[in-house]
Every structure is written in C-alpha cells, then in structure tokens.
Design a protein around this motif. Structure first.
Motif, PDB file in Angstrom:
ATOM      1  N   ASP A 118       0.843  -1.188   0.000  1.00  0.00           N
ATOM      2  CA  ASP A 118       0.000   0.000   0.000  1.00  0.00           C
ATOM      3  C   ASP A 118       0.882   1.243   0.000  1.00  0.00           C
ATOM      4  OD1 ASP A 118      -2.003   1.796   0.228  1.00  0.00           O
ATOM      5  OD2 ASP A 118      -2.511   1.352   2.322  1.00  0.00           O
ATOM      6  N   TYR A 119       0.683   2.106  -0.987  1.00  0.00           N
ATOM      7  CA  TYR A 119       1.367   3.411  -1.014  1.00  0.00           C
ATOM      8  C   TYR A 119       0.301   4.495  -0.982  1.00  0.00           C
ATOM      9  CZ  TYR A 119       5.400   0.730  -2.668  1.00  0.00           C
ATOM     10  OH  TYR A 119       6.413  -0.174  -2.790  1.00  0.00           O
ATOM     11  N   PRO A 120      -0.174   4.835   0.217  1.00  0.00           N
ATOM     12  CA  PRO A 120      -1.320   5.750   0.272  1.00  0.00           C
ATOM     13  C   PRO A 120      -1.009   7.129  -0.301  1.00  0.00           C
ATOM     14  CG  PRO A 120      -0.432   5.343   2.460  1.00  0.00           C
ATOM     15  CD  PRO A 120       0.294   4.433   1.535  1.00  0.00           C
ATOM     16  N   GLU A 121       0.285   7.476  -0.367  1.00  0.00           N
ATOM     17  CA  GLU A 121       0.604   8.825  -0.842  1.00  0.00           C
ATOM     18  C   GLU A 121       0.723   8.883  -2.366  1.00  0.00           C
ATOM     19  OE1 GLU A 121       3.612   8.254   1.827  1.00  0.00           O
ATOM     20  OE2 GLU A 121       3.409  10.146   2.901  1.00  0.00           O
ATOM     21  N   ARG A 122       0.714   7.740  -3.010  1.00  0.00           N
ATOM     22  CA  ARG A 122       0.947   7.740  -4.449  1.00  0.00           C
ATOM     23  C   ARG A 122      -0.347   8.060  -5.189  1.00  0.00           C
ATOM     24  NH1 ARG A 122       3.734   2.449  -6.524  1.00  0.00           N
ATOM     25  NH2 ARG A 122       1.588   1.718  -6.690  1.00  0.00           N
ATOM     26  N   GLU A 123      -0.256   9.032  -6.091  1.00  0.00           N
ATOM     27  CA  GLU A 123      -1.456   9.501  -6.765  1.00  0.00           C
ATOM     28  C   GLU A 123      -1.892   8.539  -7.869  1.00  0.00           C
ATOM     29  OE1 GLU A 123      -2.395  13.462  -6.800  1.00  0.00           O
ATOM     30  OE2 GLU A 123      -1.947  12.943  -4.710  1.00  0.00           O
ATOM     31  N   SER A 124      -0.921   8.018  -8.622  1.00  0.00           N
ATOM     32  CA  SER A 124      -1.272   7.288  -9.849  1.00  0.00           C
ATOM     33  C   SER A 124      -2.051   6.013  -9.545  1.00  0.00           C
ATOM     34  CB  SER A 124      -0.012   6.963 -10.632  1.00  0.00           C
ATOM     35  OG  SER A 124       0.886   6.252  -9.798  1.00  0.00           O
ATOM     36  N   ALA A 125      -1.536   5.203  -8.677  1.00  0.00           N
ATOM     37  CA  ALA A 125      -2.227   3.968  -8.310  1.00  0.00           C
ATOM     38  C   ALA A 125      -1.801   3.627  -6.897  1.00  0.00           C
ATOM     39  CB  ALA A 125      -1.862   2.841  -9.262  1.00  0.00           C
ATOM     40  N   ARG A 126      -2.779   3.332  -6.061  1.00  0.00           N
ATOM     41  CA  ARG A 126      -2.463   3.208  -4.654  1.00  0.00           C
ATOM     42  C   ARG A 126      -1.698   1.934  -4.316  1.00  0.00           C
ATOM     43  NH1 ARG A 126      -6.466   3.785   0.546  1.00  0.00           N
ATOM     44  NH2 ARG A 126      -4.985   2.889   2.004  1.00  0.00           N
ATOM     45  N   PHE A 127      -2.037   0.838  -4.995  1.00  0.00           N
ATOM     46  CA  PHE A 127      -1.479  -0.459  -4.589  1.00  0.00           C
ATOM     47  C   PHE A 127      -0.511  -1.016  -5.618  1.00  0.00           C
ATOM     48  CE2 PHE A 127      -5.674  -0.249  -2.603  1.00  0.00           C
ATOM     49  CZ  PHE A 127      -5.306  -0.410  -1.284  1.00  0.00           C
ATOM     50  N   HIS A 136       0.490  -2.244 -10.878  1.00  0.00           N
ATOM     51  CA  HIS A 136      -0.099  -1.179 -10.073  1.00  0.00           C
ATOM     52  C   HIS A 136      -1.610  -1.252 -10.175  1.00  0.00           C
ATOM     53  CE1 HIS A 136       3.953   0.242  -9.988  1.00  0.00           C
ATOM     54  NE2 HIS A 136       3.964   0.523 -11.274  1.00  0.00           N
ATOM     55  N   ALA A 137      -2.283  -1.046  -9.053  1.00  0.00           N
ATOM     56  CA  ALA A 137      -3.744  -1.081  -9.074  1.00  0.00           C
ATOM     57  C   ALA A 137      -4.279   0.090  -8.280  1.00  0.00           C
ATOM     58  CB  ALA A 137      -4.248  -2.393  -8.483  1.00  0.00           C
ATOM     59  N   LYS A 138      -5.266   0.772  -8.868  1.00  0.00           N
ATOM     60  CA  LYS A 138      -5.950   1.822  -8.115  1.00  0.00           C
ATOM     61  C   LYS A 138      -6.887   1.173  -7.111  1.00  0.00           C
ATOM     62  CE  LYS A 138      -6.100   5.553 -11.528  1.00  0.00           C
ATOM     63  NZ  LYS A 138      -5.895   4.948 -12.853  1.00  0.00           N
ATOM     64  N   ASP A 139      -7.296   1.956  -6.126  1.00  0.00           N
ATOM     65  CA  ASP A 139      -8.272   1.459  -5.161  1.00  0.00           C
ATOM     66  C   ASP A 139      -9.550   1.112  -5.912  1.00  0.00           C
ATOM     67  OD1 ASP A 139      -9.490   0.759  -2.909  1.00  0.00           O
ATOM     68  OD2 ASP A 139      -9.464   2.719  -1.945  1.00  0.00           O
ATOM     69  N   GLY A 140     -10.009  -0.119  -5.759  1.00  0.00           N
ATOM     70  CA  GLY A 140     -11.239  -0.538  -6.421  1.00  0.00           C
ATOM     71  C   GLY A 140     -11.007  -1.273  -7.729  1.00  0.00           C
ATOM     72  N   GLU A 141      -9.810  -1.154  -8.293  1.00  0.00           N
ATOM     73  CA  GLU A 141      -9.520  -1.914  -9.505  1.00  0.00           C
ATOM     74  C   GLU A 141      -9.316  -3.381  -9.164  1.00  0.00           C
ATOM     75  OE1 GLU A 141      -7.481   0.734 -12.977  1.00  0.00           O
ATOM     76  OE2 GLU A 141      -6.200   0.129 -11.325  1.00  0.00           O
ATOM     77  N   GLU A 142      -9.683  -4.242 -10.097  1.00  0.00           N
ATOM     78  CA  GLU A 142      -9.591  -5.667  -9.817  1.00  0.00           C
ATOM     79  C   GLU A 142      -8.639  -6.344 -10.784  1.00  0.00           C
ATOM     80  OE1 GLU A 142     -13.420  -7.459  -9.685  1.00  0.00           O
ATOM     81  OE2 GLU A 142     -14.191  -6.041  -8.208  1.00  0.00           O
ATOM     82  N   PRO A 143      -7.480  -6.782 -10.274  1.00  0.00           N
ATOM     83  CA  PRO A 143      -6.603  -7.578 -11.121  1.00  0.00           C
ATOM     84  C   PRO A 143      -7.277  -8.916 -11.414  1.00  0.00           C
ATOM     85  CG  PRO A 143      -5.533  -6.970  -9.041  1.00  0.00           C
ATOM     86  CD  PRO A 143      -6.970  -6.619  -8.914  1.00  0.00           C
ATOM     87  N   GLY A 144      -6.896  -9.545 -12.509  1.00  0.00           N
ATOM     88  CA  GLY A 144      -7.426 -10.871 -12.795  1.00  0.00           C
ATOM     89  C   GLY A 144      -6.874 -11.873 -11.799  1.00  0.00           C
ATOM     90  N   SER A 145      -7.638 -12.915 -11.546  1.00  0.00           N
ATOM     91  CA  SER A 145      -7.179 -13.918 -10.587  1.00  0.00           C
ATOM     92  C   SER A 145      -6.210 -14.889 -11.240  1.00  0.00           C
ATOM     93  CB  SER A 145      -8.380 -14.686 -10.049  1.00  0.00           C
ATOM     94  OG  SER A 145      -7.913 -15.793  -9.325  1.00  0.00           O
ATOM     95  N   LEU A 146      -5.199 -15.277 -10.482  1.00  0.00           N
ATOM     96  CA  LEU A 146      -4.234 -16.265 -10.962  1.00  0.00           C
ATOM     97  C   LEU A 146      -4.540 -17.653 -10.417  1.00  0.00           C
ATOM     98  CD1 LEU A 146      -0.934 -14.237 -10.610  1.00  0.00           C
ATOM     99  CD2 LEU A 146      -2.431 -14.423 -12.576  1.00  0.00           C
ATOM    100  N   ALA A 147      -5.691 -17.788  -9.755  1.00  0.00           N
ATOM    101  CA  ALA A 147      -6.018 -19.078  -9.142  1.00  0.00           C
ATOM    102  C   ALA A 147      -6.141 -20.167 -10.195  1.00  0.00           C
ATOM    103  CB  ALA A 147      -7.302 -18.960  -8.344  1.00  0.00           C
TER     104      ALA A 147
END
Ligand code: SF4
Lengths: 181, 239
Positions: B61-70, B90-101
């Motif tokens: 978590d990089y709460p200070e980063r503007e472009s993408a938080r995670f 990089h993922a913004k808050d609420g964005e969903e990466p695809g699952s690797l399961a």
C-alpha cells in the motif's frame, strides 16, 4: 488450613476445624485443570507438567479436556479476537467454583501484539485470578502461581494477583550458582 | 540466471513490459494491470521459462501515491531452471486484477489474503472471501489508513474498572511505541505516534526522513570532530 483444634481423648485424638476451611483445603489440593493452550507458552506449560517440575506435587496434574469437569482454566498463550468467543464459552461452561490463570505476557496483557487481531489480555473477556508475567514464564514462576492460587483459594480471596519476581536469592536456588540446600 | 526470464518477457511482450530492474540480483518485471494474467500465464506455459512454482502473492500500500495506490506483487520460481522472478503491477483502489487461481492453484488462498488485508478483489476468483479475519470485521487492516488502535472485538470487553492489576500490567498494556499515525500524516502532519499516545508528548517525534538523516549526519560529524584530536593524541603518546 484455618484454625485447627486438637482434642486429645487419651489415646484417641480428634481435630476440628471449620467446614468451609476443610472444603477450601480439599479444593486447593485437587485442582483439575483445563489447559487452553494457543501459542509458544505451551512449551513451558508442558515443561511444568513433566516430571522435572512435577506439578503433581500440588495435586494439579490432571488435565480435563472438558470444561465441565475442571476447576482451573489455564489460558496459555496469545488469544486472538477470533478466539475470544471460544475462550469465553469454555469459561462459561465450567462449574463453580472456578479459577482462571493467565499464563504469560500475551494472556495477561497482549504482550507485544499491539494490533487489531489480539485481545490485549484475556481479562478483557473473562475474569482472571492469577497473572504470570514472562515471555514465556519459567516453570518456577508457574509453580509460584499455583501456590499463590492455592493460598487464594484457602483464603477465599478473589482479588487478582500478579506473580512477583523472585528477587530473594534464597528463593531462587541455582540461579546464584550455589546451594540447593 | 533470472535475467533470461526478463529477456524472454521483453522479447515476447515488448512495449507492454513497463519496467524491469535487478536490484541485488532480484529480477523484477512491471506490467500493466490488464496484462497481469496474460504475462503470468505465459511465464508458466512457455517452454523456456516454465515458472511452475508459485511462491507468494501479496500487495503493498502506497497511500501517498497519486497514480495507483497499490502494488500487487507475484513471486514465482521455476523448478526446472531454478530462475526466480518478481512480477509487479499497479492497481488503483477498487480496480480488480485478474485472478491467478486458475494458473497456479496456490494463488487461491494468497489472493484471499490480499483481499482480507488490503481489500483488493481479484476478478474471476472462485471464492473471494476473507481468509484470516472474521466476517464481522470492517475494513482491511494492512491498509495504512486503517486506524492504528482500532480493534473489533467479537466479545464485548468487560468493564475493567474492577480489575485491580499491579505492575507490570496496567494502563500502558501493549507496546504502542513506534506507531505511525497515518491519518495525520496523510493530512500533512508527521506524527510518529498514534493519537492514543498523543498526550505523552515526550514520546512524539517528527519524522521527516531527510530531516532525520541530516540530524544523524550532523551527529556523526560532531562526534568525529571530537574524537579526531584524541586519536591523534593517543597515537602521539604511543610513539
Ligand atoms: S507470552 Fe511470549 S512465549 Fe507466551 S505466548 Fe506470548 S509470545 Fe509466546
């Protein structure tokens, strides 16, 4: 045991005391324990129960894995928020009179787990009679706790108490390197 | 050894590899969120790479980063070639990466843990539930803006006024030092210690990194200046 009176009837001897004292005396020498062991402190608990420290000397060697048959709840180790309901429920199932020992720093105050997931001391959930500090406490401290608990039972005293450190060298034989006498 | 993996990915994906690095021999490849599953799947299936060992998947978590938080981070290894690689996106808050399961079944629980701790959902995950915490828990504790002293007890705490505890236990139970008060830091402050400890002003200290570094440097220089003449004197007497 409380006040004893000896009646000597010429060859026959009778001893009298109060019934409550006799009852407490019986209780304190037959503590059936329920070990609620969750973490690393369990090792010291096992060590205390094993022959070297021999908790059987205090009549407290029999573990009962049903809370309904036990008198002392040993909370040994870290209690997470998720375990809170379980430990509470077990305590509720125990029959009166019952006592609780918080074994180790985690059970006493949460220890170094200062976070969202650990209960900061099991006394936040159930009342505790004896706290044993230490991470983990040595078996000697555990035996001290047991003796403290026995005293409390005999005196019918429910005030929580913390096992004090052994500062007096005579009370800690071996640590100073001299005399177990 | 793992440089080969980086080269292979560069050759295969070209521009879509956003960044590579090899700090301390740890090879890393950064890709965009939309390429996440494709690159991972390729690494596993490709005959040269064969990254068949899923090591871990986690997030930062990089709460200070503007472009993408995670940052979502995947670590894999090949049991065939021994190569290791770290894949990051990089993922913004609420964005969903695809699952690797579906790629490595080991990713199933790891992704649940990331959801539990960071609140990042994985698209297409078969069972997106909390794994460590309980269902009643509100929020995601490893997000840096999760309140530092907030517990969510399942059993209400007893009234503790009747607990007559002696030292060493008492009010300062736990170890609340070294806490970072992110809430205040994000709003411009730089308090090191949690609000609960704010009263003990003595324990507060500011933590602007460069400032701290300057102070340390100044202290070192001061000490060197003090010690230097003494050393010289000692050497002098020794001769
Ligand atoms: S007090 Fe120490 S030894 Fe005991 S459970 Fe906690 S961390 Fe483990």
């Amino acid at each position: 045991m409380g006040e004893l009176r000896v009646i000597d009837g010429g060859g026959e001897v009778a001893v009298t005391t109060r019934l409550s004292d006799l009852l407490q005396w019986a209780r304190k020498w037959s503590l059936f324990q329920y070990p609620f062991v969750t973490a690393c402190c369990g090792m010291e608990f096992m060590s205390t129960a094993a022959p070297r420290y021999d908790i059987a000397r205090f009549g407290a060697e029999a573990p009962r894995f049903s809370p309904r048959q036990s008198d002392v709840l040993w909370v040994v180790g870290t209690i997470s928020q998720r375990q809170g309901p379980a430990v509470r429920r077990i305590w509720e199932q125990m029959a009166d009179p019952k006592w609780v020992v918080a074994f180790g720093t985690c059970a006493s105050c949460g220890g170094f787990y200062d976070n969202y997931t650990t209960i900061p001391g099991v006394d936040k959930v159930i009342p505790v009679d004896v706290y044993i500090p230490g991470c983990p406490p040595r078996p000697e401290a555990v035996l001290d706790a047991l003796m403290l608990l026995q005293d409390k039972i005999q005196a019918n005293d429910r005030k929580p108490i913390v096992v004090p450190p052994r500062l007096v060298p005579e009370r800690a034989p071996g640590r100073t390197g001299e005399g177990n006498s | 050894m793992s440089q080969a993996v980086v080269d292979r990915l560069n050759a295969q994906f070209g521009e879509r590899v956003l960044e590579t690095s090899d700090a301390f021999g740890d090879h890393e490849v950064v890709v965009a969120l939309k390429d996440w599953v494709e690159v991972a799947q390729f690494m596993k299936d490709d005959g040269d790479l064969q990254m068949d060992h899923f090591i871990d998947l986690t997030a930062v978590d990089y709460p200070e980063r503007e472009s993408a938080r995670f940052d979502v981070v995947l670590m894999t290894r090949s049991s065939v070639t021994g190569a290791r690689i770290r894949l990051r996106t990089h993922a913004k808050d609420g964005e969903e990466p695809g699952s690797l399961a579906g790629t490595w079944s080991g990713a199933n629980w790891a992704e649940r843990e990331v959801w539990d701790m960071f609140g990042i959902k994985f698209n297409g995950h078969p069972d997106m539930r909390r794994i460590l915490l309980y269902e009643e828990f509100v929020g995601h504790p490893l997000r840096k803006d999760y309140p530092i002293d907030k517990a969510q007890p399942l059993v209400p705490y007893r009234e503790v006024s009747d607990i007559d505890k002696l030292p060493p236990f008492g009010i300062e139970e736990g170890q609340p030092f070294a806490r970072i008060d992110w809430e205040s830091r994000l709003s411009g402050g730089d308090n090191q210690v949690s609000p609960a400890l704010g009263v003990q002003q003595g324990q507060r200290r500011t933590l602007s990194d460069s400032e701290a570094a300057q102070q340390v440097q100044a202290r070192i220089e001061e000490r060197m200046a003090q010690e230097a003449p003494e050393d010289a004197a000692e050497e002098g007497s020794g001769e």
